[in-house]
Design a protein around this motif. Structure first.
Motif, PDB file in Angstrom:
ATOM      1  N   GLY A  49      41.851  36.690  37.561  1.00 52.54           N
ATOM      2  CA  GLY A  49      42.602  37.805  36.989  1.00 52.54           C
ATOM      3  C   GLY A  49      42.321  38.112  35.545  1.00 52.54           C
ATOM      4  O   GLY A  49      42.921  39.029  34.974  1.00 52.54           O
ATOM      5  N   ASN A 287      54.051  37.237  34.629  1.00 52.93           N
ATOM      6  CA  ASN A 287      52.740  37.882  34.595  1.00 52.93           C
ATOM      7  C   ASN A 287      52.842  39.398  34.725  1.00 52.93           C
ATOM      8  O   ASN A 287      51.980  40.120  34.231  1.00 52.93           O
ATOM      9  N   LEU A 504      43.720  40.290  30.466  1.00 57.59           N
ATOM     10  CA  LEU A 504      43.909  40.607  31.873  1.00 57.59           C
ATOM     11  C   LEU A 504      42.905  41.651  32.353  1.00 57.59           C
ATOM     12  O   LEU A 504      42.577  42.587  31.618  1.00 57.59           O
ATOM     13  N   ASN A 533      44.942  42.758  37.464  1.00 55.42           N
ATOM     14  CA  ASN A 533      44.649  41.331  37.629  1.00 55.42           C
ATOM     15  C   ASN A 533      43.337  41.114  38.384  1.00 55.42           C
ATOM     16  O   ASN A 533      43.166  40.121  39.088  1.00 55.42           O
TER      17      ASN A 533
END
Length: 538
Positions: A49, A287, A504, A533
């Motif tokens: 990711g 996340n 990311l 991701n």
């Protein structure tokens, strides 16, 4: 000769084994990294990711082997767009309501409601999108027609900006509102002592309190509907400007179950209860979810003349708009939030509301660093007040300028309009500017945001030279405002907003070079792929 062949084979095998295994490599791309130097690249590698390398196609292919190789054949890649101010959940709910946006008359609004109810047959009709400024008769409608057609079915249809509402008598009676009902934080419009059905800002809550709450199934579907719309347009993070605790918790549960993949910066709807709960709990960060701010309303909207102005409206004598939150409450909220790690993000449209909030921010933030408190909209700012933005972050929506430009000067006059939608001036004060749409008040497309910021025109190329073109942003500034600066406004610039090692893998593939294509073509750019991701979500 045989020994030489074996040696070459060994060297080749050794070289291959030295390639690092990653999940994905993207090659042959026109990449705008939006790093500090605004560098360009051709390829990058993604593992778990995150971006682990970025450079030329040759470098990436030499050093990495991947499960998936994505050859984009010269297409443009930019970081996933971040909408710094929108109503993501509201957009999803709207898919389940009557949509009256774009209507050119009140008769058209009524026709849409009739058609909608014929299909849905709901016990309470809700919807959004009307704007009297788009009609030939630019006055607030009254509810007589709705009363005739729907004498027993409550109806509440919100104006496009969310700051005015038209209700029929069935909805008014359900809410037990009379001509003597007290008005707080807004207005109940009457004619000859009778209710017209129009409620502006605070009093809207009286009607809304009786609207049936969506079921959990409807709430989940709303979030998924909004996600699909946003991914298709290249949005990978959205800042939802005002959510209750239960919706935030639903989002978190869906994200953790893998049912919702959109990254969400959630602004908590302000209240004493919510401030106490979240400041004690502390910042909530996963996340995909970030909860560390409160959304506060200072005033209403310009279109409904609810924005709080220092002097009366140019097109309505002795009318100043209104603060929808009492001044003492704004001060209390600010002091409580300043004592925490949370951010305060305040809706301020009129020059009076902006002045009050800027002064309040300054007072409570003395001695506190890097709080990144935001003024949302910063729409009409007195020229003498721009200096207050030197450490207050402006969060603006460029399409508001191109939607309002036809009538905004009528509201505020020739002098005050010079401090309106002044994005370049705001950028010059703070050094950064966060860009969003405020959807569903405006359309979701970030390409309309980009176009409005750089061209300051509508889709018909009006006005020819751009609306107050001196406040247009450059393409580089605009892309930063929709990526790295928006990430900064969310305290997330170390993890997203640019395509750099360790960040990311949120990126989008475009069918045109947004930095070079003819300006008039920007609104029509298509997103061919969206990744969050490192996972393809569109």
């Amino acid at each position: 000769m045989k020994k030489l062949s074996l040696l070459l084979l060994a060297i080749t095998t050794f070289s291959c084994t030295q390639k690092e295994k990653v999940d994905t490599v993207v090659i042959n791309a026109n990449i705008y990294t939006v790093n500090p130097n605004f560098d360009k690249a051709e390829a990058f590698a993604v593992k778990e990711g995150e971006i682990v390398a970025i450079g030329t196609t040759q470098d990436i292919q030499t050093k990495y082997t991947a499960t998936q190789v994505n050859d984009v054949q010269g297409k443009t890649i930019v970081p996933g767009f971040i909408d710094a101010h929108c109503h993501f959940y509201g957009l999803g709910l709207l898919q389940q309501k009557v949509d009256v946006s774009g209507t050119k008359s009140f008769d058209e609004v009524v026709a849409k409601i009739v058609a909608f109810q014929k299909e849905k047959n709901l016990p309470y009709i809700t919807g959004r999108g009307w704007d009297q400024n788009d009609w030939e008769v630019k006055e607030f409608p009254t509810n007589e027609k709705l009363n005739e057609l729907f004498p027993n079915t409550p109806i509440a249809i919100t104006r496009i900006d969310g700051h005015a509402l038209l209700a029929n008598n069935a909805a008014i009676e359900l809410a037990k509102i009379t001509p003597n009902t007290k008005e707080e934080g807004g207005f109940i419009i009457k004619e000859n002592g009778k209710l017209t059905g129009i409620f502006i800002d605070g009093p809207m809550e009286l009607i809304e309190a009786k609207i049936p709450t969506p079921s959990k199934k409807e709430q989940i579907q709303a979030l998924k509907d909004a996600e699909a719309l946003c991914f298709n347009l290249g949005l990978t993070t959205v800042d939802d400007a005002g959510l209750p605790q239960e919706t935030i918790e639903l989002i978190d549960s869906l994200q953790k179950a893998g049912e919702l993949k959109m990254r969400i910066y959630a602004m908590v709807s302000v209240s004493d209860k919510n401030i106490d709960y979240y400041t004690k709990k502390g910042i909530i960060k996963t996340n995909r979810l970030n909860v560390r701010s409160f959304k506060v309303y200072a005033d209403g909207a310009l279109g409904s003349r609810g924005a709080a102005m220092k002097k009366s409206y140019s097109d309505k004598h002795n009318h100043f708009g209104a603060m929808v939150t009492p001044l003492e409450d704004l001060e209390t909220y600010a002091q409580k939030i300043a004592a925490s790690d949370y951010q305060m993000n305040t809706h301020a449209i009129g020059d009076s509301a902006n002045y009050v909030m800027l002064k309040t921010y300054k007072n409570v933030l003395k001695g506190k660093k890097d709080k990144r408190w935001r003024i949302e909209h910063a729409q009409i700012v007195d020229k003498t007040d721009f200096e207050y933005f030197n450490n207050i972050l402006p969060s603006v929506q460029p399409t508001h300028a191109t939607s309002d430009m036809y009538w905004a000067e009528d509201r505020v006059g020739e002098k005050r309009i010079k401090g309106a939608y002044a994005y370049k001036d705001l950028l010059n004060q703070y050094g950064k500017i966060a860009l969003g749409t405020d959807f569903p008040i405006e359309k979701v497309s970030p390409f309309l945001t980009f176009y409005a910021a750089v061209a300051r025109k509508d889709l018909n190329n009006y006005p020819k030279n751009g609306f107050q073109i001196e406040n247009a942003l450059s393409r580089e500034e605009t892309l930063k405002g929709m990526t790295i600066w928006a990430a900064y406004s969310n305290f997330e610039e170390q993890e997203k907003g640019s395509l750099e090692i360790g960040k990311l893998a949120d990126f989008i593939v475009l069918n045109e070079d947004i930095m070079k294509v003819e300006t008039s073509k920007i609104p029509y750019i298509q997103v061919t792929e969206t990744y969050v991701n490192g996972e393809k979500v569109k």
